[in-house]
Design an enzyme around this catalytic site. Structure first.
Site, PDB file in Angstrom:
ATOM      1  N   HIS A 132       0.872  -1.176   0.000  1.00 47.72           N
ATOM      2  CA  HIS A 132       0.000   0.000   0.000  1.00 47.72           C
ATOM      3  C   HIS A 132       0.911   1.228   0.000  1.00 47.72           C
ATOM      4  O   HIS A 132       2.025   1.173   0.531  1.00 47.72           O
ATOM      5  CB  HIS A 132      -0.834  -0.056   1.288  1.00 47.72           C
ATOM      6  N   ASP A 209       2.878  -4.799   7.985  1.00 48.17           N
ATOM      7  CA  ASP A 209       1.662  -4.022   7.814  1.00 48.17           C
ATOM      8  C   ASP A 209       0.501  -5.010   7.932  1.00 48.17           C
ATOM      9  O   ASP A 209       0.269  -5.825   7.039  1.00 48.17           O
ATOM     10  CB  ASP A 209       1.689  -3.335   6.444  1.00 48.17           C
ATOM     11  N   GLN A 212      -4.636  -5.454   6.700  1.00 53.82           N
ATOM     12  CA  GLN A 212      -5.615  -6.373   6.107  1.00 53.82           C
ATOM     13  C   GLN A 212      -5.515  -7.776   6.698  1.00 53.82           C
ATOM     14  O   GLN A 212      -6.043  -8.739   6.117  1.00 53.82           O
ATOM     15  CB  GLN A 212      -5.423  -6.436   4.582  1.00 53.82           C
ATOM     16  N   LYS A 235     -10.474  -0.981  10.603  1.00 52.32           N
ATOM     17  CA  LYS A 235     -10.568  -2.183   9.754  1.00 52.32           C
ATOM     18  C   LYS A 235     -10.886  -3.423  10.592  1.00 52.32           C
ATOM     19  O   LYS A 235     -11.078  -4.506  10.055  1.00 52.32           O
ATOM     20  CB  LYS A 235      -9.270  -2.366   8.971  1.00 52.32           C
ATOM     21  N   CYS A 373      -4.760   2.412  -3.733  1.00 54.80           N
ATOM     22  CA  CYS A 373      -3.512   2.905  -3.117  1.00 54.80           C
ATOM     23  C   CYS A 373      -2.362   1.920  -3.319  1.00 54.80           C
ATOM     24  O   CYS A 373      -1.484   1.793  -2.445  1.00 54.80           O
ATOM     25  CB  CYS A 373      -3.696   3.219  -1.630  1.00 54.80           C
TER      26      CYS A 373
HETATM   27  N1  PMP Z   1      -1.881  -0.880   4.479  1.00 50.78           N
HETATM   28  C1  PMP Z   1      -2.824  -1.620   3.903  1.00 50.78           C
HETATM   29  C2  PMP Z   1      -2.484  -2.986   3.405  1.00 50.78           C
HETATM   30  C3  PMP Z   1      -4.111  -1.117   3.773  1.00 50.78           C
HETATM   31  O1  PMP Z   1      -5.071  -1.855   3.196  1.00 50.78           O
HETATM   32  C4  PMP Z   1      -4.408   0.176   4.267  1.00 50.78           C
HETATM   33  C5  PMP Z   1      -5.790   0.779   4.143  1.00 50.78           C
HETATM   34  N2  PMP Z   1      -6.391   0.590   2.907  1.00 50.78           N
HETATM   35  C6  PMP Z   1      -3.377   0.899   4.874  1.00 50.78           C
HETATM   36  C7  PMP Z   1      -2.136   0.338   4.958  1.00 50.78           C
HETATM   37  C8  PMP Z   1      -3.598   2.278   5.412  1.00 50.78           C
HETATM   38  O2  PMP Z   1      -4.513   2.236   6.468  1.00 50.78           O
HETATM   39  P1  PMP Z   1      -5.082   3.599   7.094  1.00 50.78           P
HETATM   40  O3  PMP Z   1      -5.590   4.421   5.940  1.00 50.78           O
HETATM   41  O4  PMP Z   1      -6.154   3.153   8.010  1.00 50.78           O
HETATM   42  O5  PMP Z   1      -3.946   4.263   7.788  1.00 50.78           O
END
Ligand code: PMP
Length: 415
Positions: A132, A209, A212, A235, A373
């Site tokens: 991401h 990270d 997910q 999440k 993203c």
């Molecule tokens: N890493 C991953 C794999 C994600 O899916 C996301 C959110 N889509 C993020 C980081 C960022 O999370 P947040 O916007 O809640 O900080």
């Protein structure tokens, strides 16, 4: 402390569970909402909503600084939440749990603070091609500042990491590895245990990270042995604006503060400031108190249902979705990993993902379209974006059927 569960092996009573989530009764364009955008954010169960309401109605007060009754009550509830989260991931110490704003904030904290202390010109940071943006850009920023280089573990056509590529890239120049547990755009579950073991064999720390992963599978941080793990409250059925960074005590003690301000200090003079102990050293300013407490309520809820039962229910609905989607002529999956969780990305014929998303929306089906993203993933597959259906344990097979009908309808309209 472990992931204690009340239901461990039965498939869940989904209809009963759905009643815990008031928003699932919402109608969109007059039809029942079919919410398949859980990778973006999950819906909130009643106990989380009540926790937020209860805090502001009965004991709203700032934490850690007050002697008065409400402040002590708020502080106690906030610290109980930290304890619950430590228990949920089986952290050795509560002070290894840092409240953040979310995954992005947690990764930025590590990149900036670890990077400031441990990175120098010529060093390398190793990430993967399926990260991401929030696990790419913070590292680019610190690499640029320090004259270090960002290296990228490649992926293959199935959307899996090329582990021989990882072995080659893990040289003595690498100072930290940062990879996602589960890809938000491909649904791939990465072999993070193997990555951590290999990195540790050459004394390189690893950040995971878990944005997910935390909501889909049990995570025992001591068994995983990651040095850092970041996730977002929203999440895992908690509120937005709050998240968690787990860090091993030995690293957190060595790293400098990320932000300065109230709460993170022991003593301030104009000549010199000394910093507070963990975890407060990394928690400058008034935190998201209600959010932290409500995240604790979300963890309680997940533990009550049981993360293994959640995992099992989700695997069933994802497998069903995969089967039914496979039968649609001209649908192709983007990412076809053997080990997957949560999200399914696809394209249908030459229909633009955005057009498909809009037609599904009009049928009250919420999916996400675009690059999610993860622009480098889209570049790898040479596509503008995907349609992503992402699942939670409250999703049903009937909702998958509606998705399939919706896609068929879009095909008739656009192809
Ligand atoms: N890493 C991953 C794999 C994600 O899916 C996301 C959110 N889509 C993020 C980081 C960022 O999370 P947040 O916007 O809640 O900080």
């Amino acid at each position: 402390m472990t992931n204690s569960e009340t239901i461990t092996d039965s498939v869940l009573d989904i209809e009963k569970i759905r009643r815990d989530f008031p928003i699932l009764k919402t109608k969109v364009y007059g039809k029942p909402l079919i919410y398949l955008d859980n990778a973006a954010t999950t819906q909130k169960p009643q106990p989380v909503l009540e926790s937020l309401h209860n805090y502001y109605t009965h004991y709203n007060s700032n934490v850690h600084r007050g002697v008065h009754f409400l402040s002590q009550q708020a502080t106690e509830a906030y610290e109980v939440a930290r304890r619950k989260i430590a228990g949920y991931i089986n952290a050795r110490h509560e002070h290894e749990i840092i409240f953040t704003k979310g995954t992005t904030n947690g990764i930025n904290l590590v990149a900036a603070s670890f990077g400031k202390k441990f990175l120098k010109a010529g060093d390398e940071v190793l990430i993967s091609a399926m990260e991401h943006h929030s696990n790419i850009v913070p590292w680019q920023l610190i690499c640029e500042e320090k004259g270090a280089t960002l290296k990228v573990i490649p992926i293959d056509e199935a959307g899996e990491l090329k582990m021989d590529g990882f072995d080659e890239l893990l040289t003595d120049k690498v100072k930290i590895v940062a990879v996602t547990y589960v890809s938000n755009s491909l649904g791939t579950v990465n072999p993070v245990h193997e990555i951590i073991q290999k990195a540790h064999a050459v004394n390189v720390p690893v950040l995971i990270d878990a944005a997910q992963a935390i909501q889909h599978m049990p995570i025992d941080i001591q068994q995983l042995d990651a040095d850092f793990l970041a996730f977002s409250g929203h999440k895992i059925y908690g509120p937005t604006g709050v998240g968690i960074l787990y860090g091993k005590e030995k690293w957190l003690n060595e790293m400098p503060p990320y932000e300065g301000g109230g709460d993170m200090i022991k003593n301030v003079t104009f000549a010199k400031t000394t910093y507070n102990e963990l975890p407060f050293k990394f928690e400058a300013g008034t935190p998201d108190i209600s959010g932290g407490i409500a995240l604790g309520a979300a963890i309680d809820y997940v533990q009550h249902v049981g993360i293994s039962a959640i995992q099992q229910a989700e695997e069933e609905v994802v497998a069903y979705a995969y089967d039914r989607l496979s039968a649609i002529p001209s649908l192709r999956f983007i990412g076809d990993a053997k080990h997957r969780s949560g999200a399914i990305s696809f394209l249908v014929g030459n229909i633009h993902p955005f057009d498909l998303g809009e037609i599904l929306d009009k049928q009250s089906i919420a999916v996400r379209t675009g690059h999610h993203c993860t622009q480098p993933v889209m570049d790898f597959f040479q596509i503008p974006g995907t349609v992503r259906a992402s699942f939670a344990f409250y999703n049903t097979k009937a909702e998958v059927d509606a998705l399939v009908d919706g896609i068929e309808k879009a095909k008739r309209m656009l192809e």
